[in-house]
Design a protein around this motif. Structure first.
Motif, PDB file in Angstrom:
ATOM      1  N   UNK A 247       0.960  40.343   3.604  1.00  0.00           N
ATOM      2  CA  UNK A 247       1.673  39.327   2.799  1.00  0.00           C
ATOM      3  C   UNK A 247       2.922  38.988   3.791  1.00  0.00           C
ATOM      4  N   UNK A 248       3.530  37.671   3.193  1.00  0.00           N
ATOM      5  CA  UNK A 248       2.850  36.381   2.688  1.00  0.00           C
ATOM      6  C   UNK A 248       1.555  36.151   3.349  1.00  0.00           C
ATOM      7  N   UNK A 249       0.628  35.608   2.432  1.00  0.00           N
ATOM      8  CA  UNK A 249      -0.837  35.218   2.914  1.00  0.00           C
ATOM      9  C   UNK A 249      -1.181  34.262   2.205  1.00  0.00           C
ATOM     10  N   UNK A 250      -2.386  33.348   2.956  1.00  0.00           N
ATOM     11  CA  UNK A 250      -3.177  32.485   2.219  1.00  0.00           C
ATOM     12  C   UNK A 250      -4.605  32.760   2.554  1.00  0.00           C
ATOM     13  N   UNK A 255     -13.615  30.751  -4.577  1.00  0.00           N
ATOM     14  CA  UNK A 255     -13.677  29.384  -4.418  1.00  0.00           C
ATOM     15  C   UNK A 255     -12.286  28.812  -4.667  1.00  0.00           C
ATOM     16  N   UNK A 256     -11.088  29.345  -4.595  1.00  0.00           N
ATOM     17  CA  UNK A 256      -9.767  28.957  -5.005  1.00  0.00           C
ATOM     18  C   UNK A 256      -8.801  29.480  -3.974  1.00  0.00           C
ATOM     19  N   UNK A 257      -7.924  28.427  -3.569  1.00  0.00           N
ATOM     20  CA  UNK A 257      -6.871  28.755  -2.632  1.00  0.00           C
ATOM     21  C   UNK A 257      -5.857  29.580  -3.287  1.00  0.00           C
ATOM     22  N   UNK A 258      -5.589  30.617  -2.684  1.00  0.00           N
ATOM     23  CA  UNK A 258      -4.577  31.575  -3.392  1.00  0.00           C
ATOM     24  C   UNK A 258      -3.291  32.260  -2.381  1.00  0.00           C
ATOM     25  N   UNK A 259      -2.366  31.841  -2.900  1.00  0.00           N
ATOM     26  CA  UNK A 259      -1.160  32.227  -1.994  1.00  0.00           C
ATOM     27  C   UNK A 259      -0.547  33.534  -2.502  1.00  0.00           C
ATOM     28  N   UNK A 260      -0.118  34.435  -1.737  1.00  0.00           N
ATOM     29  CA  UNK A 260       0.412  35.972  -2.161  1.00  0.00           C
ATOM     30  C   UNK A 260       1.594  35.686  -1.431  1.00  0.00           C
ATOM     31  N   UNK A 261       2.738  35.686  -2.319  1.00  0.00           N
ATOM     32  CA  UNK A 261       4.229  35.861  -1.630  1.00  0.00           C
ATOM     33  C   UNK A 261       4.541  37.150  -1.252  1.00  0.00           C
ATOM     34  N   UNK A 262       5.583  37.097  -0.800  1.00  0.00           N
ATOM     35  CA  UNK A 262       6.284  38.261  -0.107  1.00  0.00           C
ATOM     36  C   UNK A 262       6.484  39.549  -1.088  1.00  0.00           C
ATOM     37  N   UNK A 263       6.772  39.111  -2.366  1.00  0.00           N
ATOM     38  CA  UNK A 263       6.766  40.036  -3.240  1.00  0.00           C
ATOM     39  C   UNK A 263       5.431  40.599  -3.798  1.00  0.00           C
ATOM     40  N   UNK A 264       4.210  40.195  -3.232  1.00  0.00           N
ATOM     41  CA  UNK A 264       2.882  40.500  -3.621  1.00  0.00           C
ATOM     42  C   UNK A 264       2.564  39.671  -5.089  1.00  0.00           C
ATOM     43  N   UNK A 265       2.940  38.749  -5.146  1.00  0.00           N
ATOM     44  CA  UNK A 265       2.627  37.826  -6.505  1.00  0.00           C
ATOM     45  C   UNK A 265       1.652  36.982  -5.934  1.00  0.00           C
ATOM     46  N   UNK A 266       0.491  36.826  -6.728  1.00  0.00           N
ATOM     47  CA  UNK A 266      -0.494  35.801  -6.289  1.00  0.00           C
ATOM     48  C   UNK A 266      -0.225  34.470  -6.984  1.00  0.00           C
ATOM     49  N   UNK A 267      -0.488  33.190  -6.385  1.00  0.00           N
ATOM     50  CA  UNK A 267      -0.320  32.155  -6.899  1.00  0.00           C
ATOM     51  C   UNK A 267      -1.679  31.261  -6.677  1.00  0.00           C
ATOM     52  N   UNK A 282     -12.340  24.161   8.571  1.00  0.00           N
ATOM     53  CA  UNK A 282     -11.629  23.227   8.105  1.00  0.00           C
ATOM     54  C   UNK A 282     -10.798  23.969   6.779  1.00  0.00           C
ATOM     55  N   UNK A 283     -11.716  24.649   6.189  1.00  0.00           N
ATOM     56  CA  UNK A 283     -10.848  25.541   5.034  1.00  0.00           C
ATOM     57  C   UNK A 283      -9.882  26.580   5.534  1.00  0.00           C
ATOM     58  N   UNK A 284     -10.245  27.029   6.703  1.00  0.00           N
ATOM     59  CA  UNK A 284      -9.177  27.807   7.565  1.00  0.00           C
ATOM     60  C   UNK A 284      -8.051  27.039   7.981  1.00  0.00           C
ATOM     61  N   UNK A 285      -8.384  25.802   8.386  1.00  0.00           N
ATOM     62  CA  UNK A 285      -6.982  24.892   8.550  1.00  0.00           C
ATOM     63  C   UNK A 285      -6.161  24.635   7.510  1.00  0.00           C
ATOM     64  N   UNK A 286      -6.882  24.418   6.456  1.00  0.00           N
ATOM     65  CA  UNK A 286      -6.148  23.983   5.109  1.00  0.00           C
ATOM     66  C   UNK A 286      -5.184  25.274   4.766  1.00  0.00           C
ATOM     67  N   UNK A 287      -5.906  26.435   4.703  1.00  0.00           N
ATOM     68  CA  UNK A 287      -5.187  27.539   4.584  1.00  0.00           C
ATOM     69  C   UNK A 287      -3.963  27.818   5.185  1.00  0.00           C
ATOM     70  N   UNK A 288      -3.994  27.396   6.745  1.00  0.00           N
ATOM     71  CA  UNK A 288      -2.928  27.488   7.256  1.00  0.00           C
ATOM     72  C   UNK A 288      -1.759  26.321   7.249  1.00  0.00           C
ATOM     73  N   UNK A 289      -2.401  25.409   7.034  1.00  0.00           N
ATOM     74  CA  UNK A 289      -1.513  24.386   6.931  1.00  0.00           C
ATOM     75  C   UNK A 289      -0.497  24.437   5.579  1.00  0.00           C
ATOM     76  N   UNK A 290      -1.306  24.813   4.611  1.00  0.00           N
ATOM     77  CA  UNK A 290      -0.703  25.046   3.126  1.00  0.00           C
ATOM     78  C   UNK A 290       0.294  26.171   3.245  1.00  0.00           C
ATOM     79  N   UNK A 291       0.005  27.248   3.585  1.00  0.00           N
ATOM     80  CA  UNK A 291       0.736  28.334   3.941  1.00  0.00           C
ATOM     81  C   UNK A 291       2.162  27.769   4.698  1.00  0.00           C
ATOM     82  N   UNK A 292       2.128  27.223   5.740  1.00  0.00           N
ATOM     83  CA  UNK A 292       3.268  26.873   6.228  1.00  0.00           C
ATOM     84  C   UNK A 292       4.077  25.827   5.570  1.00  0.00           C
TER      85      UNK A 292
END
Length: 350
Positions: A247-250, A255-267, A282-292
């Motif tokens: 973490x943080x991670x995407x 089948x849903x994009x999930x962002x885990x923040x630095x406090x380990x909370x999942x969004x 391209x799903x990986x590309x979206x993960x990356x771009x969304x995280x940034x």
């Protein structure tokens, strides 16, 4: 960086070199352009860019005239081991990439993407995400818009979204992203580098000057990146299918994009089905771009509408036409084996 009155040589008169020449001339530098192309072609290029009577130049090769400079700007397609640059090093004449000079002449924050595959798609999508939140977004770099084109237009409020290549990173010294990305590593450019390891080391230079206040986004599915993270001086964030407890991670869960923040909370963000472009990569590309984008301050609820409309970029799994039941797809930017294999895997067979 003050360039007025300085003598500056530019090696290479393609898009980046000419852009650097225009910008440096406007800033009052004395510019000398050196290129291997025939004189008639170089003169035509300089005339087209309004530079013919504003710079000195030579064609057909690089002579000692290049060395009569305070520093040299190297176009990314030119190798660093050509004789004139070996001599420049012996004379302690600095050699910088165009992105290094643009970095010193520009302002604002910089989100910088490199890697073997997926750079342009990720960079383009990230710029669209950022445009939902920020007023001054500049897209450029190795994506076809040299940084020097807009460096002087940036302000402290600007956000630069930049694609950079290993070639460009070879000759940086101060260049520092606020957020850097390495999308992945695959064997590439081995005509330029003596080994795969040397190629990776060139890519890793993106983090050369990054410290605890900056973040590098890495691919959790590549073990070498996990090992690399421990060698760097900056924070790491992660994207991929198997992020585990990082973490943080995407990632994508059910089948849903999930962002885990630095406090380990999942969004939970949006369904994978909202992504218009095809393919697991391209799903990986979206993960990356969304995280940034999130790390840069883009609101999470701004993301889904962008991915629903994003059609991808030219020459990358780009639908061309269908003739007699045969679908033609333009993937001409698949310039290494891994990219071509990934593209084929993304296409449904007839």
């Amino acid at each position: 960086m003050e360039v007025a009155g300085k003598s500056i040589s530019i090696i290479g008169a393609a898009k980046s070199g000419l852009s650097a020449a225009r910008s440096l001339v406007r800033s009052g530098a004395k510019v000398f352009v050196s290129d291997i192309q025939p004189e008639d072609k170089l003169k035509a290029s300089l005339e087209r860019d309004g530079l013919l009577n504003k710079v000195d130049y030579e064609a057909g090769g690089h002579s000692e005239k290049v060395l009569h400079a305070d520093f040299i700007v190297l176009s990314p397609g030119v190798r660093t081991d050509i004789p004139v640059l070996v001599e420049a090093a012996a004379r302690n004449i600095p050699v910088y990439s165009e992105i290094e000079i643009a970095y010193r002449l520009s302002q604002g924050k910089r989100l910088v993407i490199t890697g073997s595959n997926g750079k342009t798609t990720t960079t383009s999508l990230l710029a669209l995400f950022c445009q939902q939140q920020f007023n001054e977004v500049f897209l450029g770099g190795n994506i076809g818009i040299p940084m020097m084109e807009f460096a002087s237009q940036t302000t402290g409020n600007s956000l630069q979204v930049l694609e950079v290549s290993s070639f460009q990173l070879e000759t940086i010294s101060d260049f520092k992203p606020d957020i850097a990305v390495i999308t992945n590593f695959f064997e590439n450019h081995l005509d330029r580098y003596p080994s795969y390891k040397a190629y990776i080391e060139a890519k890793k230079r993106i983090a050369l000057n990054m410290r605890s206040g900056e973040t590098i986004v890495l691919n959790a599915d590549q073990q070498m990146m996990r090992e690399m993270a421990g060698e760097l001086n900056c924070r790491a964030a992660w994207f991929g299918w198997n992020v585990g407890n990082l973490k943080p991670a995407m990632t994508i869960i059910n089948d849903e994009f999930v962002y885990t923040d630095a406090d380990d909370v999942k969004h939970k963000l949006f369904p994978a089905a909202s992504v218009r472009i095809i393919g697991r990569h391209n799903l990986e590309n979206v993960m990356c771009a969304a995280l940034v984008a999130i790390l840069a301050g883009v609101a999470e609820d701004c993301l889904e509408s962008v991915v629903k409309e994003f059609p991808g970029v030219e020459h990358r799994l780009e639908w061309a036409r269908e003739i007699s039941g045969v679908t033609f797809i333009n993937d001409s930017k698949g310039t290494n084996c891994a990219a071509s294999i990934t593209a084929l895997q993304a296409c449904n067979p007839p």
